[in-house]
Design an enzyme around this catalytic site. Sequence first.
Site, PDB file in Angstrom:
ATOM      1  N   ALA A 199       0.874  -1.178   0.000  1.00 58.45           N
ATOM      2  CA  ALA A 199       0.000   0.000   0.000  1.00 58.45           C
ATOM      3  C   ALA A 199       0.909   1.226   0.000  1.00 58.45           C
ATOM      4  CB  ALA A 199      -0.896  -0.027   1.219  1.00 58.45           C
ATOM      5  N   GLY A 242       2.020   5.017  -1.280  1.00 58.23           N
ATOM      6  CA  GLY A 242       1.380   6.271  -1.721  1.00 58.23           C
ATOM      7  C   GLY A 242      -0.105   6.225  -1.434  1.00 58.23           C
ATOM      8  N   TYR A 262      -2.365   4.403  -2.429  1.00 57.97           N
ATOM      9  CA  TYR A 262      -3.009   3.075  -2.357  1.00 57.97           C
ATOM     10  C   TYR A 262      -3.293   2.664  -0.913  1.00 57.97           C
ATOM     11  CZ  TYR A 262      -2.693   1.874  -7.329  1.00 57.97           C
ATOM     12  OH  TYR A 262      -2.870   1.822  -8.681  1.00 57.97           O
ATOM     13  N   ASP A 286      -2.976  -7.987  -4.402  1.00 59.22           N
ATOM     14  CA  ASP A 286      -3.120  -6.547  -4.664  1.00 59.22           C
ATOM     15  C   ASP A 286      -3.967  -5.921  -3.574  1.00 59.22           C
ATOM     16  OD1 ASP A 286      -1.666  -6.476  -6.999  1.00 59.22           O
ATOM     17  OD2 ASP A 286      -3.337  -5.830  -8.268  1.00 59.22           O
ATOM     18  N   ASP A 316      -5.757  -3.052  -3.817  1.00 57.72           N
ATOM     19  CA  ASP A 316      -6.971  -2.360  -4.289  1.00 57.72           C
ATOM     20  C   ASP A 316      -8.054  -3.403  -4.595  1.00 57.72           C
ATOM     21  OD1 ASP A 316      -5.103  -3.106  -6.322  1.00 57.72           O
ATOM     22  OD2 ASP A 316      -6.305  -2.034  -7.807  1.00 57.72           O
ATOM     23  N   HIS A 351      -6.644 -14.748 -14.831  1.00 60.26           N
ATOM     24  CA  HIS A 351      -7.112 -13.369 -14.953  1.00 60.26           C
ATOM     25  C   HIS A 351      -8.547 -13.357 -15.489  1.00 60.26           C
ATOM     26  CE1 HIS A 351      -7.185  -9.150 -15.992  1.00 60.26           C
ATOM     27  NE2 HIS A 351      -5.978  -8.986 -15.472  1.00 60.26           N
ATOM     28  N   PRO A 352      -9.416 -12.544 -14.865  1.00 62.09           N
ATOM     29  CA  PRO A 352     -10.823 -12.548 -15.286  1.00 62.09           C
ATOM     30  C   PRO A 352     -11.046 -11.942 -16.671  1.00 62.09           C
ATOM     31  CG  PRO A 352     -10.443 -10.787 -13.704  1.00 62.09           C
ATOM     32  CD  PRO A 352      -9.176 -11.588 -13.761  1.00 62.09           C
ATOM     33  N   GLY A 353     -10.072 -11.175 -17.137  1.00 58.23           N
ATOM     34  CA  GLY A 353     -10.281 -10.434 -18.381  1.00 58.23           C
ATOM     35  C   GLY A 353     -10.041 -11.224 -19.661  1.00 58.23           C
ATOM     36  N   GLU A 388       3.802  -8.790 -13.841  1.00 63.62           N
ATOM     37  CA  GLU A 388       2.759  -9.728 -14.287  1.00 63.62           C
ATOM     38  C   GLU A 388       3.212 -10.458 -15.564  1.00 63.62           C
ATOM     39  OE1 GLU A 388      -1.777  -9.062 -14.031  1.00 63.62           O
ATOM     40  OE2 GLU A 388      -1.283  -8.519 -16.099  1.00 63.62           O
TER      41      GLU A 388
HETATM   42  C1  UD2 Z   1      -2.404  -5.333 -12.808  1.00 64.97           C
HETATM   43  C2  UD2 Z   1      -2.254  -6.436 -11.763  1.00 64.97           C
HETATM   44  C3  UD2 Z   1      -1.163  -6.013 -10.787  1.00 64.97           C
HETATM   45  C4  UD2 Z   1       0.138  -5.782 -11.526  1.00 64.97           C
HETATM   46  C5  UD2 Z   1      -0.087  -4.755 -12.630  1.00 64.97           C
HETATM   47  C6  UD2 Z   1       1.102  -4.648 -13.545  1.00 64.97           C
HETATM   48  C7  UD2 Z   1      -4.283  -7.673 -11.197  1.00 64.97           C
HETATM   49  C8  UD2 Z   1      -5.638  -7.581 -10.645  1.00 64.97           C
HETATM   50  N1  UD2 Z   1      -3.522  -6.561 -11.094  1.00 64.97           N
HETATM   51  O1  UD2 Z   1      -3.036  -4.271 -12.081  1.00 64.97           O
HETATM   52  O2  UD2 Z   1      -0.967  -7.007  -9.803  1.00 64.97           O
HETATM   53  O3  UD2 Z   1       0.629  -6.999 -12.038  1.00 64.97           O
HETATM   54  O4  UD2 Z   1      -1.178  -5.104 -13.465  1.00 64.97           O
HETATM   55  O5  UD2 Z   1       2.134  -3.973 -12.923  1.00 64.97           O
HETATM   56  O6  UD2 Z   1      -3.871  -8.696 -11.659  1.00 64.97           O
HETATM   57  N2  UD2 Z   1       0.760  -0.233  -5.794  1.00 64.97           N
HETATM   58  C9  UD2 Z   1       0.888   0.680  -4.732  1.00 64.97           C
HETATM   59  N3  UD2 Z   1       1.020   2.001  -5.033  1.00 64.97           N
HETATM   60  C10 UD2 Z   1       1.013   2.469  -6.299  1.00 64.97           C
HETATM   61  C11 UD2 Z   1       0.875   1.559  -7.356  1.00 64.97           C
HETATM   62  C12 UD2 Z   1       0.740   0.207  -7.074  1.00 64.97           C
HETATM   63  O7  UD2 Z   1       0.883   0.283  -3.575  1.00 64.97           O
HETATM   64  O8  UD2 Z   1       1.121   3.716  -6.480  1.00 64.97           O
HETATM   65  C13 UD2 Z   1       0.646  -1.667  -5.472  1.00 64.97           C
HETATM   66  C14 UD2 Z   1      -0.734  -2.016  -4.931  1.00 64.97           C
HETATM   67  O9  UD2 Z   1      -0.604  -3.099  -4.041  1.00 64.97           O
HETATM   68  C15 UD2 Z   1      -1.483  -2.418  -6.153  1.00 64.97           C
HETATM   69  C16 UD2 Z   1      -0.391  -3.134  -6.940  1.00 64.97           C
HETATM   70  O10 UD2 Z   1       0.819  -2.427  -6.661  1.00 64.97           O
HETATM   71  O11 UD2 Z   1      -2.581  -3.244  -5.811  1.00 64.97           O
HETATM   72  C17 UD2 Z   1      -0.603  -3.212  -8.455  1.00 64.97           C
HETATM   73  O12 UD2 Z   1      -0.822  -1.938  -8.991  1.00 64.97           O
HETATM   74  P1  UD2 Z   1      -2.173  -1.590  -9.746  1.00 64.97           P
HETATM   75  O13 UD2 Z   1      -3.298  -2.193  -8.995  1.00 64.97           O
HETATM   76  O14 UD2 Z   1      -2.243  -0.141  -9.999  1.00 64.97           O
HETATM   77  O15 UD2 Z   1      -1.961  -2.356 -11.092  1.00 64.97           O
HETATM   78  P2  UD2 Z   1      -3.075  -2.751 -12.197  1.00 64.97           P
HETATM   79  O16 UD2 Z   1      -4.424  -2.290 -11.778  1.00 64.97           O
HETATM   80  O17 UD2 Z   1      -2.594  -2.296 -13.516  1.00 64.97           O
END
Ligand code: UD2
Length: 336
Positions: free
Chosen positions: A104, A106, A108, A193, A195, A215-217, A285
Amino acid sequence: MQMYAMNSKAVPAILLTLLLMVVLYYYLTQSRVPTYVIPTGYVFHLETPDHLQYSQPSIVKGRTDVVAVTPWLAPIVWEGTFNPVLLDSIYKQKKISIAVTVFAVGKYIMFLKNFLETAEQHFFVGFNVHVYVFTDRPKEVPKVNMAVGRQLTVRSVPSSKRWQEISARRMELIQKLIEEQLRKNSDYIFCLDVDSKFHDRWGAESLGGLVAVIHPGYYLDDRGKFPYERQSASKAYVAHGEGDFYYCGGAFGGILEEVYLLANTCRSNFEEDAKNGIEAAWQEESHLNRYMWINKPSKVLSPEYLWQDFKPRNPEVKTVRFSGVIKNYADIRPNV
Ligand code: UD2
């Protein structure tokens, strides 16, 4: 005299024959493998409490709308493919301990309360769970009541100006956590994750050596459409026509040794790419997907284990256990 000479030769022969017979009897009645050859830590059978009552399993009736096993014979976990009572009874008596990592960094941090509170309601309820929160804002970690056997540890990490770096650095920090801390006190680890939140049971059915979540997508798509890294120069490269499933970076786990190997490989491949000026399409990922293509997961969790709140639920998804919340990327990420 001659008689005596014959006897004196016969006696040792009879004794030898008797000895051989004793040795043969011993060999045939004892285990073929001496106990020191069997490492006693590796026991694969699952022990249930005697007289446990649960519904009779069937090999001809069950879910017909989904595939519950991979071509390499790893289970794919869907609602209706397992018995939670049975699994809990098996694993509770093993007194296992499960570590969870959640980052978590920033803004997040705003997702953490919901994540922790819903984990209390649904994630390995009744088990020993240790949540490790990695954050640059330790003072903002919310106080959440945790049940007996469950605890939380905060680890400070630096912030970053790039979300890609925060996301990708998780592998290195997970590797360090396993090395420095978990070897002493945990059996399994799940890396999730922040979020996201839990809605329904996530329990012992998810345990395995190396565990990946589909992945659900993309699970209805042809693999040519999976967002694998397609530059052949990258260590995360997966060629067209290759790959099994597209797995989430937002949830994976397994026993410590397996997750350590995964994190270590993804981290070093990520760093090697960085030296060559490459960042894979979906950071860690992409590296995880490359890793799982070569090192097949021993248990695969269906998209019930990481849905996305913005997606309507498909009919085969009978329950959503864990899902990514809707977020405004421009508001929460340090960069776009
Ligand atoms: C996808 C993936 C994520 C990661 C990313 C590629 C899923 C559901 N999510 O999500 O795991 O592989 O693609 O990099 O498969 N975080 C922080 N602060 C920040 C940014 C990120 O704490 O400013 C952490 C936080 O735990 C977050 C995780 O990194 O849940 C992944 O970041 P994201 O959720 O923004 O990435 P997303 O939605 O592109």
